[in-house]
Scaffold this motif. Sequence first.
Motif, short mmCIF file in Angstrom:
data_model
loop_
_atom_site.label_atom_id
_atom_site.label_comp_id
_atom_site.label_asym_id
_atom_site.label_seq_id
_atom_site.Cartn_x
_atom_site.Cartn_y
_atom_site.Cartn_z
N ASP A 77 -2.94 -15.59 34.51
CA ASP A 77 -2.70 -15.87 33.09
C ASP A 77 -2.12 -14.65 32.39
O ASP A 77 -2.54 -14.27 31.30
CB ASP A 77 -3.99 -16.32 32.39
N ARG A 78 -1.10 -14.04 33.03
CA ARG A 78 -0.46 -12.87 32.46
C ARG A 78 0.39 -13.27 31.25
O ARG A 78 1.12 -14.25 31.30
CB ARG A 78 0.44 -12.20 33.51
N LYS A 79 0.27 -12.49 30.17
CA LYS A 79 1.05 -12.74 28.96
C LYS A 79 2.34 -11.94 29.04
O LYS A 79 2.56 -10.97 28.31
CB LYS A 79 0.26 -12.34 27.72
N THR A 81 6.50 -11.88 28.93
CA THR A 81 7.57 -12.64 28.29
C THR A 81 8.48 -13.38 29.26
O THR A 81 8.76 -14.57 29.05
CB THR A 81 8.40 -11.72 27.37
N LYS A 84 6.72 -16.46 30.56
CA LYS A 84 6.61 -17.49 29.53
C LYS A 84 7.95 -18.21 29.34
O LYS A 84 7.99 -19.43 29.15
CB LYS A 84 6.15 -16.87 28.21
N SER A 126 2.14 -17.88 18.86
CA SER A 126 1.42 -18.11 20.11
C SER A 126 1.94 -17.16 21.19
O SER A 126 3.07 -16.69 21.12
CB SER A 126 1.61 -19.56 20.57
N SER A 127 1.10 -16.91 22.19
CA SER A 127 1.53 -16.08 23.31
C SER A 127 2.51 -16.83 24.20
O SER A 127 3.23 -16.23 25.00
CB SER A 127 0.33 -15.62 24.14
N ASP A 154 6.52 -15.54 18.94
CA ASP A 154 5.84 -15.34 20.21
C ASP A 154 5.62 -13.86 20.45
O ASP A 154 5.64 -13.06 19.50
CB ASP A 154 6.60 -16.00 21.36
N THR A 155 5.41 -13.45 21.70
CA THR A 155 5.08 -12.06 22.00
C THR A 155 6.24 -11.10 21.74
O THR A 155 6.04 -9.88 21.77
CB THR A 155 4.63 -11.92 23.46
#
Length: 227
Positions: A77-79, A81, A84, A126-127, A154-155
Amino acid sequence: MPIKAILTDIEGTTSAVSFVFDTLFPYAAAHLPAFVRAHADEVEVASQLDAVRAESGEPDADTERLVRILLEWIAQDRKVTPLKALQGMVWAEGYQAGQLKGHVYPDAVEALQRWHAAGYRLYVYSSGSIQAQKLIFGCSQAGDLAPLFSGYFDTLSGGKREAASYERIVQAIGVLPAEVLFLSDILEELDAARLAGLHTCGLVRQGGELPGHAQVTDFSEIDPTRF
């Protein structure tokens, strides 16, 4: 100072966390390898794969190695970019094929529609990538909710637990911090938004406490005029 804009998180706030972990992540894990192999030479995908190489510190990683890295990031569950962004592309195909429908709580749907009609400007932070955010609301079980929103963040705006991120978002929206209400189920996000001068309200759908912030169990309890 009256609230002019409402900024909302997605996971655990407008939508069930289980939708992300039990539906979206498994779908991405199952379909991302074939997607990357099929589209690796396309400009939009190739740029994200280069970002994966940079983020992982493996500049010479080939396609198969990149697939393994991405699957590891999904499992963790790495945030990140580029992950995503690629997940968003995979999900877009799933939504377009009718295999995915975005989950939004009925109480959130009703409140968002009511707030929009009342003149509040609605935003998402949101992430997940902006593309993924648009898909959840644009292809939701309740229909196309995308027209309710004035913008998405986003991030790329920064980490959600950093006050500077909310300062950037407020500047982008073009209002004062005290004119924005931020909704989230995560204490550290609420703390960061409060530090940036925003009003905050925590969602405790599954119970628990978010000390230092107003808190509700669902959107029907939120009255923007009280902040």
